[in-house]
Structure formats: structure tokens, C-alpha cells
Design an enzyme around this catalytic site. Structure first.
Site, PDB file in Angstrom:
ATOM      1  CE  LYS A  34      -2.060   1.558   3.713  1.00 42.50           C
ATOM      2  NZ  LYS A  34      -2.220   3.144   3.726  1.00 42.50           N
ATOM      3  CG  HIS A  64      -0.199   7.192   1.893  1.00 48.50           C
ATOM      4  ND1 HIS A  64      -1.505   7.447   1.489  1.00 48.50           N
ATOM      5  CD2 HIS A  64      -0.276   6.283   2.833  1.00 48.50           C
ATOM      6  CE1 HIS A  64      -2.376   7.214   2.392  1.00 48.50           C
ATOM      7  NE2 HIS A  64      -1.594   6.486   3.339  1.00 48.50           N
ATOM      8  CG  ASP A  92      -4.689   4.461   1.939  1.00 46.37           C
ATOM      9  OD1 ASP A  92      -5.901   4.503   1.766  1.00 46.37           O
ATOM     10  OD2 ASP A  92      -3.971   4.398   2.993  1.00 46.37           O
ATOM     11  CE  LYS A 122      -7.228   6.777   4.338  1.00 44.54           C
ATOM     12  NZ  LYS A 122      -5.765   6.567   4.090  1.00 44.54           N
ATOM     13  CG  ASP A 158     -13.242  16.634  -5.453  1.00 48.76           C
ATOM     14  OD1 ASP A 158     -14.611  17.156  -5.434  1.00 48.76           O
ATOM     15  OD2 ASP A 158     -12.531  17.463  -4.924  1.00 48.76           O
ATOM     16  CB  THR A 174     -12.400  16.676  -9.041  1.00 51.89           C
ATOM     17  OG1 THR A 174     -13.374  17.684  -8.990  1.00 51.89           O
ATOM     18  CG2 THR A 174     -11.144  16.986  -8.371  1.00 51.89           C
ATOM     19  CE1 TYR A 192      -0.964   0.710  14.184  1.00 50.50           C
ATOM     20  CE2 TYR A 192      -0.093   2.013  16.293  1.00 50.50           C
ATOM     21  CZ  TYR A 192      -0.300   1.731  14.890  1.00 50.50           C
ATOM     22  OH  TYR A 192       0.688   2.549  14.204  1.00 50.50           O
ATOM     23  N   GLY A 219       1.906  -1.063   8.803  1.00 48.25           N
ATOM     24  CA  GLY A 219       3.102   0.018   8.501  1.00 48.25           C
ATOM     25  C   GLY A 219       3.959  -0.059   9.406  1.00 48.25           C
ATOM     26  NE  ARG A 220       2.824   4.858  12.215  1.00 48.39           N
ATOM     27  CZ  ARG A 220       1.896   5.642  12.787  1.00 48.39           C
ATOM     28  NH1 ARG A 220       2.529   6.429  13.515  1.00 48.39           N
ATOM     29  NH2 ARG A 220       0.617   5.388  12.765  1.00 48.39           N
TER      30      ARG A 220
HETATM   31  N1  5IU Z   1      -5.129   3.882   7.474  1.00 47.03           N
HETATM   32  C1  5IU Z   1      -5.163   3.608   8.820  1.00 47.03           C
HETATM   33  N2  5IU Z   1      -6.739   3.737   9.233  1.00 47.03           N
HETATM   34  C2  5IU Z   1      -7.511   3.968   8.500  1.00 47.03           C
HETATM   35  C3  5IU Z   1      -7.426   4.118   7.113  1.00 47.03           C
HETATM   36  C4  5IU Z   1      -6.150   4.014   6.665  1.00 47.03           C
HETATM   37  O1  5IU Z   1      -4.324   3.806   9.573  1.00 47.03           O
HETATM   38  O2  5IU Z   1      -8.828   3.914   8.928  1.00 47.03           O
HETATM   39  I1  5IU Z   1      -9.003   4.355   6.109  1.00 47.03           I
HETATM   40  C5  5IU Z   1      -3.623   3.731   6.843  1.00 47.03           C
HETATM   41  C6  5IU Z   1      -2.762   4.967   7.065  1.00 47.03           C
HETATM   42  C7  5IU Z   1      -1.600   4.493   6.996  1.00 47.03           C
HETATM   43  C8  5IU Z   1      -1.743   2.887   7.558  1.00 47.03           C
HETATM   44  O3  5IU Z   1      -0.851   4.708   5.924  1.00 47.03           O
HETATM   45  O4  5IU Z   1      -3.170   2.835   6.947  1.00 47.03           O
HETATM   46  C9  5IU Z   1      -1.255   2.423   8.810  1.00 47.03           C
HETATM   47  O5  5IU Z   1      -0.359   2.741   9.146  1.00 47.03           O
HETATM   48  P1  5IU Z   1       0.465   2.199  10.773  1.00 47.03           P
HETATM   49  O6  5IU Z   1       0.302   0.727  10.743  1.00 47.03           O
HETATM   50  O7  5IU Z   1       1.792   2.633  10.765  1.00 47.03           O
HETATM   51  O8  5IU Z   1      -0.222   2.769  11.685  1.00 47.03           O
END
Ligand code: 5IU
Length: 474
Positions: free
Chosen positions: A279, A281, A311, A313, A316, A320, A430, A448-449
Site C-alpha cells: 500500500k 501514499h 491509498d 482516499k 470529490d 475531479t 491498534y 505500516g510502522r
Molecule cells: N489507514 C489507517 N486507518 C484507517 C485508514 C487508513 O491507519 O482507517 I482508511 C492507513 C494510514 C497508514 C496505514 O497509511 O493505514 C497504517 O499505518 P500504521 O500501521 O503505521 O499505523
């Protein structure tokens, strides 16, 4: 399954469980096989409100155009249809009879009844109630295990000149591998209010929400595999993702929220073997260069067999989002298999994507958010699920915190997953990956983190992958 009756289905499953009508343990079935689950629907006659609730779900099923094929439409109850008195509801002894009686009253549909044995006195009839040759019949039973006894009844009704429209049951507990077809290879359509997995899922959900009930034993039932589920997916990319997950035995998505292209590509190459999808950004990269980043990522996706999800999101008006999706710096439509889209704008945004999205690409609708204090409520979530179900070719799944739909073709992807902590110092909340998959019944975890900020991202990815993958799929 339509989504309007999700609450009543949840309540009914809970009521059946609380009243010991569905039980868990070791049971010997009529066929001689043993089972961990036993349905004792006969008990429900002691609780009039339960028979009524059960019957209401059958009526709902009957009226649900999506499930009942066109060829059967004229057997559905329709108060304005003047042929309706040629359709009869027929209960199969024993429990089918009280259920059919309640259906007959709720839907104002004439009823007949098949005796266990023909009377040996008086009229000697096998079928009670008024009917004419050629009348259509909707057969009502409680649980189907093999279908043997229903087929016997069908033969007897046909011998009496009746025409079988369809068979309705509360639960279909035939093995999932059978595909649960209609009876006699589909000759007689059969619909169930719950399939076994859906029923157990509802009970689990009920137990989670209720203080008093005993949770059902874990792992009582194998989850259907993604290969099996792919037959219900309308979205090509949804099928591809399911096949990838099954092939790699991974339902882990890496959320690669890093800010340089070197980090992104390095991470994708390192963790690629462990994940089913990455995923991105793209707009957080400080050094985005289309050829380098997109070219690099596509090569890695091929090398390690994963999909790409941007991702973005989108939220609009149609005009657009079409520009945002296909144009600008990122030209997302050229490389992202899936993109995230807010449901906020309603059907317009979804149909805008339908008009520009390649056949082998799709979208994920955001039905819930993981952060503290977000403004999404239950009604909004429900509307997103309905929207997703309305566009099965385009919408491969939902971004959500828990399983929201019983539709096996729709994937549930959950962010907000971390093994070591329950929040970041901002608004993120989390959950544990195992909990998200096995208790909240989501399909995919997005991490992610937890991975890219750990000391050893590869090892962490393996840990998340093992924790999220479930055993016992077919
Ligand atoms: N993300 C969320 N929560 C949500 C949505 C998307 O955390 O409700 I919709 C995204 C934001 C980030 C990733 O890009 O998912 C989660 O990252 P961490 O695991 O680092 O928190």
C-alpha cells in the site's frame, strides 16, 4: 445476502444460541458422522417469537430478488400478483411445519402439509390442504445436511401433481466444497437464510457484543479458503488478490509510508516475499520520479508476486476524481491495481470510477476508519457496504475494522494493526493481527510502522504474516 436484515440475522443467531437450539460439543448425526455443532430447531417451537423471527427471515429470503433466480420470480410472494394463490408453502415434518405455518400467516400465502405417512383411514391422503395439479410449491425445512429427506418429499409432491418452485432452509450445513448447489444437481433451487460460516460468524459476533453469553469454542469451523471465495468475487482484481493470498499464504499488506523512493523500493524488495500487496501514499515521497518509482515498483511487484494499492482516499465529485485518478503527476490509474475511495460522495463517485477503471483494476471503499474520534457511524458504514455490493465488478473490498458483509466475494482489509502497542502517540488505534483476523473476522491486515520502523523489517513482516494467516482453510 442483502444488508438490511443484518441486525435481525445477528439477533436471531444469538437467540438460537442462547436458547440452546444450536449447541457446540461432540454429537453423533443421523448419518453416523460426528459433528462439533448440533442444530435442534425443534426446540424453537417452545418460543413463539423465535418461530416468528425464523419465518420472517424465510420471507425476506423469498422476497430477495438477488438470490431468487428469474425463473422463480412468479413463485415469490407478491400481494399484487393475482396468481399468488397457485403458490403454496409446504412444511416438511417436523420443524418445517411450524415454520411454514408462520410464513403462511406472515406472507398470507396458502399452505399445504405433507404427512410423514399417508393416513390409513378416511381420505388416506398424504398431503393435507387444498391444492390443484400444477400448483407451485415452496418447500420449507429447517436444516439441510445431505438433502436426502427433502428429495423424498419432492418426489411425493411431484407424484401428486405439484411443481417444486424452490426449497428454503434456515441453515445449509452441507460441506463447503460441495458448492452447496440446488438439489439434484441444481434441478431444485435451494436457498438458506444462513450458510454455516455465516451462522457461526453471527454467533461469534453476538457473543462479542453480549456480556452474558459463553463464547463459542474457537476454531470450531474452518474458514473458507480464498480460492473457494474467489468464485463469488465479481471483481477481477479481487480474484487476483485472493489467488495471490492463497498462493503465497499471506494476507499481509505492507503500508509503505516512507518518504524517499530509495526507502520505498528497498522496503518493497526486502519485504516483498512476505506480502500479498503493498500500500502506497505516493504523494508523501519527497523525490517522486514517475519512471524510477513506478517502474521500480512494478518490477518488484512482478518479481515478488504482489499487488499495488494506492491509498489515495478519493473524495470529490466525479469529474475531479477522474482527473486525480488518471492524470496529474502520479497517473495512478496506470499502475495501481487498487485504490481507496471514500463512500462519502455516494454512488456518483463509484460510477465515475466505473467509467474509467480498467476491467482488471478496482477500488476499495472506506467503510470504517481506525483513528480515534472519527465521524463515521453505523449507518454510514452500512451504506458503504450496500454500495460495495451494488458494484461487485468494481469494488473488490472494504477498508474496515471488522467483517461487515457475509458476501464471500468481498474482501475486508483492516489497518490499525500492531503487535507491540495499542496506539501511536497521535490518534491511531491498534489491534493485534490475530485478533483482527480470527475474532473480528477481517481478511487482510494492513501494517505500516509495526514493520518498517522495527529493527528488522523482514523478521517483523514474517511475524505479522504468521500471526494473521489462519489455519484450517479448505
Ligand atoms: N489507514 C489507517 N486507518 C484507517 C485508514 C487508513 O491507519 O482507517 I482508511 C492507513 C494510514 C497508514 C496505514 O497509511 O493505514 C497504517 O499505518 P500504521 O500501521 O503505521 O499505523
Amino acid at each position: 445476502m442483502n444488508t438490511d436484515n443484518t441486525d435481525s440475522l445477528l439477533k436471531l443467531a444469538g437467540d438460537l444460541y442462547e436458547n440452546n437450539i444450536i449447541r457446540f460439543g461432540e454429537f453423533k448425526l443421523r448419518s453416523g458422522e460426528t459433528s462439533k455443532i448440533y442444530f435442534d430447531l425443534r426446540r424453537s417451537i417452545t418460543y413463539p417469537y423465535l418461530i416468528e423471527s425464523i419465518a420472517r427471515e424465510y420471507v425476506n429470503l423469498l422476497n430477495c430478488c438477488y438470490l431468487v433466480p428469474k425463473s422463480l420470480k412468479d413463485t415469490r410472494f407478491d400481494p399484487s400478483d393475482n396468481h399468488r394463490d397457485t403458490v403454496r408453502v409446504c412444511g416438511i415434518a417436523y420443524t418445517g411445519i411450524p415454520i411454514a405455518t408462520a410464513i403462511s400467516q406472515i406472507a398470507n400465502m396458502p399452505m399445504i402439509m405433507k404427512r410423514k405417512e399417508a393416513k390409513d383411514y378416511g381420505t388416506k391422503q398424504l398431503i393435507e390442504g387444498h391444492f390443484e395439479k400444477g400448483d407451485k410449491v415452496i418447500l420449507i425445512d429447517d436444516v439441510i445436511t445431505s438433502g436426502g429427506s427433502i428429495i423424498e418429499t419432492i418426489t411425493e409432491l411431484e407424484n401428486a401433481g405439484l411443481v417444486i418452485g424452490c426449497v428454503l432452509v434456515l441453515t445449509d450445513r452441507r460441506p463447503i466444497e460441495s458448492g452447496r448447489p440446488g438439489l439434484l444437481n441444481g434441478k431444485y433451487p435451494l436457498f438458506s437464510v444462513y450458510n454455516m460460516e455465516g451462522f457461526l460468524r453471527k454467533i461469534k459476533q453476538y457473543c462479542r457484543k453480549s456480556v452474558y453469553s459463553t463464547p463459542i469454542p474457537s476454531n470450531i469451523f474452518a474458514r473458507p479458503s480464498f480460492n473457494y471465495r474467489s468464485q463469488f468475487a465479481g471483481s477481477k482484481v479481487g480474484v487476483r488478490l485472493m489467488e495471490t493470498m492463497e498462493r503465497k499464504r499471506s494476507n499481509l499488506v505492507l503500508s509503505a509510508d516512507v518518504v524517499t523512493s530509495a526507502e520505498l523500493l528497498g522496503l518493497a524488495d526486502l519485504v516483498g516475499p512476505e506480502i500479498c500487496m503493498i500500500k502506497t501514499h505516493m504523494d508523501i515521497l519527497v523525490d517522486f520520479d514517475y519512471d524510477k518509482v513506478v517502474g521500480g515498483l512494478l518490477a518488484l511487484a512482478k518479481k515478488h508476486d504482489f499487488l499495488i494499492m494506492e491509498d489515495r482516499k478519493f473524495a470529490d465529485i466525479g469529474n475531479t476524481v477522474i482527473h486525480q485518478y488518471t492524470g496529474g503527476l502520479y497517473r495512478i490509474s496506470e499502475w495501481a491495481d487498487l485504490v481507496t475511495v471514500h463512500g462519502l460522495l455516494g454512488e456518483g463517485i463509484v460510477s465515475a470510477f466505473s467509467s474509467v477503471c480498467r476491467e482488471d483494476r478496482g477500488i476499495l471503499l472506506l467503510a470504517q476508519l481506525s483513528n480515534k474520534g472519527n465521524l463515521i457511524d453505523q449507518e454510514y458504514t452500512k451504506q458503504c457496504v450496500s454500495l460495495a455490493e451494488k458494484y461487485p465488478k468494481l469494488v473488490a473490498g472494504l477498508i474496515c475494522g471488522e467483517r461487515l458483509s457475509d458476501n464471500d466475494g468481498l474482501l475486508h482489509l483492516t489497518p490499525g494493526v500492531n503487535i507491540t502497542t495499542d496506539s501511536d502517540n497521535l490518534d491511531q488505534r491498534y489491534h493485534d493481527p490475530n485478533w483482527v483476523i480470527n475474532e473480528l473476522e477481517s481478511d487482510i491486515v494492513i501494517v505500516g510502522r509495526g514493520i518498517y520502523q522495527s529493527k528488522d523489517p523482514l523478521k517483523s513482516a514474517q511475524l505479522y504474516r504468521n500471526s494473521a494467516w489462519f489455519n484450517g482453510g479448505l
